[in-house]
Motif scaffolding. Structure first.
Motif, PDB file in Angstrom:
ATOM      1  N   THR A  35      -5.251 -64.258 -42.680  1.00 25.66           N
ATOM      2  CA  THR A  35      -4.264 -63.575 -43.520  1.00 25.66           C
ATOM      3  C   THR A  35      -3.500 -64.577 -44.370  1.00 25.66           C
ATOM      4  O   THR A  35      -3.307 -64.374 -45.567  1.00 25.66           O
ATOM      5  N   PHE A  43      -3.591 -64.822 -48.451  1.00 34.41           N
ATOM      6  CA  PHE A  43      -2.374 -64.514 -49.187  1.00 34.41           C
ATOM      7  C   PHE A  43      -2.004 -65.661 -50.129  1.00 34.41           C
ATOM      8  O   PHE A  43      -1.612 -65.430 -51.277  1.00 34.41           O
ATOM      9  N   TYR A  47       6.251 -63.493 -44.381  1.00 36.81           N
ATOM     10  CA  TYR A  47       7.070 -62.307 -44.637  1.00 36.81           C
ATOM     11  C   TYR A  47       8.007 -62.472 -45.836  1.00 36.81           C
ATOM     12  O   TYR A  47       8.142 -61.548 -46.639  1.00 36.81           O
ATOM     13  N   LEU A  68       5.904 -61.899 -48.777  1.00 37.72           N
ATOM     14  CA  LEU A  68       5.605 -60.480 -48.981  1.00 37.72           C
ATOM     15  C   LEU A  68       6.675 -59.812 -49.840  1.00 37.72           C
ATOM     16  O   LEU A  68       6.374 -59.073 -50.777  1.00 37.72           O
ATOM     17  N   CYS A 126       0.641 -49.691 -43.333  1.00 37.21           N
ATOM     18  CA  CYS A 126       0.524 -51.152 -43.210  1.00 37.21           C
ATOM     19  C   CYS A 126       1.335 -51.626 -42.015  1.00 37.21           C
ATOM     20  O   CYS A 126       2.538 -51.353 -41.929  1.00 37.21           O
ATOM     21  N   PHE A 180       2.212 -54.561 -41.388  1.00 41.24           N
ATOM     22  CA  PHE A 180       3.056 -55.693 -41.735  1.00 41.24           C
ATOM     23  C   PHE A 180       4.419 -55.234 -42.251  1.00 41.24           C
ATOM     24  O   PHE A 180       5.238 -56.039 -42.644  1.00 41.24           O
ATOM     25  N   GLY A 209       4.743 -55.362 -47.101  1.00 33.10           N
ATOM     26  CA  GLY A 209       3.287 -55.423 -47.230  1.00 33.10           C
ATOM     27  C   GLY A 209       2.715 -54.154 -47.815  1.00 33.10           C
ATOM     28  O   GLY A 209       1.834 -54.185 -48.675  1.00 33.10           O
ATOM     29  N   ILE A 235       3.250 -53.983 -51.538  1.00 33.95           N
ATOM     30  CA  ILE A 235       2.325 -54.825 -52.313  1.00 33.95           C
ATOM     31  C   ILE A 235       1.036 -54.053 -52.585  1.00 33.95           C
ATOM     32  O   ILE A 235       0.544 -53.979 -53.711  1.00 33.95           O
ATOM     33  N   THR A 249      -4.074 -51.188 -43.293  1.00 32.45           N
ATOM     34  CA  THR A 249      -4.424 -52.519 -42.794  1.00 32.45           C
ATOM     35  C   THR A 249      -4.650 -52.514 -41.293  1.00 32.45           C
ATOM     36  O   THR A 249      -4.938 -53.551 -40.715  1.00 32.45           O
ATOM     37  N   LEU A 274      -4.143 -57.284 -45.826  1.00 42.35           N
ATOM     38  CA  LEU A 274      -2.856 -57.456 -46.475  1.00 42.35           C
ATOM     39  C   LEU A 274      -2.996 -58.094 -47.851  1.00 42.35           C
ATOM     40  O   LEU A 274      -2.307 -57.726 -48.803  1.00 42.35           O
TER      41      LEU A 274
END
Length: 635
Positions: free
Chosen positions: A338, A342, A375, A378, A400, A402, A406, A409, A446, A461
């Motif tokens: 992840t 990202f 985070y 994010l 999600c 997260f 997240g 996004i 996710t 993500l």
């Protein structure tokens, strides 16, 4: 798993580039590809060898599900297994016993254990004739176990996830009785009905593990003894109703936790709770001076003014506040894939998180490692996506695990990039499970979902381009390509001699910019400072950059290494320094972002490596090839 992720990026794979990327011979790589045929076919992915050393991949859209369902099968390293084994046992373990349980030789275990004893002197203790045991306080012991197990406890069925971990990595089920596992699962169900607090998916996962460990270590004949500070702190803060709820929970579970352990459980619930909306205004007011400093720094460094984004201010204030309050409590290890995805997909959001980490470290003496930046990044990336053009399109629910940042996004990218899509709402898995089945066309998530009859599309993500394959993606703006081509055509090319120090390479590159009057004094120091925060190296290249406020004229500079330079954990053969003015980043943020993404593509990196190390090309031919790879891909 890494090879599967590599294949998921391409329709056609060059075997020589892939072999160089994994540092394998082409023969070994072909053997590994052959061994994956069964797994790929099971998910509807077909591969075919082509003339010229190429490999055709069909059905790349199915890779998302394959990777999602198998992401936790990657090998767990010895250090984590050993720490987990020792922390789960209260007595001494001899080296031979540790080696047998971890399926390694005694000599290998002795070598590794010597280093672990030096690295964790406050947790591990060795005594001659007895062996090694874990001796940290109960709070640290439980936090260590949760930190290691957390990435593997996913989905809706935590018992199944723990069973999978037991089968794939380390036998842990024998540490917990069936009754203890049942009570931990029941505790999670009761937790979801709690009126005092609500919890994120992440917190639910952690609390399941903490419940399980408290039952394991605190309900036997010789329980671990907590010092009682947590209970005293809750009473001092007038949280008696929380302690009463914990007592009620223990009655429901028929679990007799000692008073101090029950106080620790109450403190966990308070610490891991989701901040209530009604508190966000107070938190934002408290964090306002900090946010102002951070936004000023981001404005100076990246030319983005985010201070007017109310959603970002609220979300980031709560995130930073809880980060400071929780300190090491949420120090969990994210999925290793992840973070890498990202960083490559959203470089600007990650840069903003790096700036934020500096301020948090200075103000609160709370250093944040690279893994802790996910985070905050994010929240920033969600704000960046809101700045872009968005158009409502087709009925979708985004789930999600997260959290909302997240989910937002994914929502923003879907609404901006996919035709005829309207996102009805975004929510966590726990919120979705507690509601009736919504009326929508499909769900984008996710997290693995079992309790729904609706069509489900699994994404990650990072939500890269291959996952936006429900419809064709928009083609990159031709004008953007032309601007990149112009910068490449005008870029000075510097040859770096036999240097093993990346900081020396940066100084040489910046010297060229200073001599040409492109940058102001102090720019070199800003590039060096940025590099020391977090390395800008990728696989074969590095992308150093500095403060745009110190740039007079936007200029790209390319360095070609006569010998590979040791840059963090890689051998860099090229470096690209994009000195961008504040106005360019403000008015055309996609220029920097697209340039970074093109260069961070593994195949592009491999081709640049080939150009530099094997081609013996003149600077002008090298420049032409760079333009083809970066500004005109696929042409």
């Amino acid at each position: 798993m890494e090879l599967l992720r590599y294949l998921s990026n391409y329709d056609t794979v060059r075997l020589d580039v892939a072999a160089a990327h994994f540092e394998l011979s082409e023969k070994t790589l072909k053997s590994r590809l052959s061994s994956l045929q069964g797994v790929l076919q099971e998910y509807g992915i077909q591969t075919e060898a082509l003339p010229g050393g190429q490999y055709l991949v069909r059905g790349r859209a199915h890779f998302t599900r394959l990777l999602k369902e198998n992401s936790l099968r990657y090998e767990m390293d010895f250090d984590q297994k050993c720490l987990l084994l020792l922390a789960l046992n209260t007595g001494y373990l001899v080296v031979q016993d540790i080696a047998d349980r971890l399926l390694v030789s005694k000599s290998y275990a002795e070598k590794k254990l010597g280093r672990l004893l030096r690295e964790y002197p406050d947790e591990l203790h060795s005594q001659r004739h007895y062996g090694i045991r874990y001796e940290a306080p109960p709070e640290l012991r439980l936090a260590r176990i949760v930190r290691i197990l957390f990435p593997y406890i996913v989905g809706e069925d935590f018992e199944a996830a723990l069973t999978q971990f037991d089968r794939l990595h380390l036998p842990v089920l024998s540490c917990f009785t069936p009754e203890q596992r049942d009570k931990a699962q029941k505790a999670v169900g009761l937790l979801r009905t709690m009126e005092l607090f609500s919890f994120t998916d992440e917190s639910i996962q952690q609390l399941y593990l903490y419940f399980l460990l408290l039952l394991r270590f605190c309900t036997g004949e010789t329980p671990l003894r907590f010092d009682g500070r947590c209970r005293k702190e809750l009473l001092r803060q007038r949280n008696k109703p929380l302690l009463e709820w914990v007592s009620w929970l223990c009655v429901q579970l028929s679990a007799e936790l000692p008073t101090e352990a029950a106080g620790y459980l109450g403190w966990l619930l308070l610490t891991l709770r989701k901040q209530r909306v009604e508190y966000s205004e107070q938190i934002r007011e408290k964090m306002r001076p900090v946010l102002e400093q951070i936004f000023r720094a981001i404005g100076t460094w990246l030319a983005f003014d985010l201070s007017g984004d109310e959603e970002l201010c609220d979300g980031l204030a709560v995130r930073l506040y809880t980060t400071v309050m929780r300190a090491d409590m949420l120090n969990t290890e994210p999925d290793p894939y992840t973070m890498g995805d990202f960083k490559r997909q959203y470089p600007l959001g990650f840069e903003m998180a790096v700036v934020t980490a500096e301020y948090i470290a200075d103000l609160y003496a709370l250093p944040m490692d690279e893994k802790d930046l996910l985070y905050p990044a994010l929240h920033y990336q969600a704000a960046i996506e809101r700045l872009k053009d968005s158009r409502p399109k087709m009925k979708v629910i985004v789930v999600c695990h997260f959290g909302m940042a997240g989910a937002n996004i994914i929502r923003s990218r879907m609404e901006r990039r996919i035709a005829r899509v309207e996102v009805l709402k975004t929510c966590s898995l726990q919120e979705f499970l507690q509601e009736e089945q919504p009326e929508c066309d499909f769900i984008v998530t996710t997290e693995q979902m079992l309790q729904t009859e609706l069509p489900v599309v699994y994404v990650t993500l990072a939500f890269p381009e291959r996952e936006v394959s429900l419809v064709e993606a928009y083609i990159q703006n031709l004008q953007l390509r032309r601007r990149l081509a112009v910068h490449l055509m005008e870029a000075p090319i510097v040859h770096i001699g036999k240097r093993a120090d990346p900081l020396s390479v940066i100084r040489d590159m910046c010297a060229v910019l200073e001599q040409g009057g492109t940058v102001l004094p102090g720019y070199t120091d800003s590039v060096l400072e940025r590099e020391q925060r977090s390395s800008t190296s990728l696989f074969y290249i590095a992308l150093p950059h500095g403060n745009p406020a110190l740039v007079r004229q936007t200029r790209l500079l390319v360095a070609r290494m006569d010998m590979p330079v040791a840059w963090e954990e890689i051998k860099a053969v090229c470096a690209f320094l994009f000195a961008a003015e504040t106005a360019v980043l403000r008015d055309d943020p996609l220029l920097f972002s697209t340039f970074y993404r093109r260069l961070s593509d593994p195949e592009t990196e491999g081709q640049i490596r080939d150009l530099q190390t094997e081609g013996q090309l003149s600077d002008e031919e090298f420049r032409r090839q760079l333009i083809r790879l970066i500004a005109c891909p696929g042409e």
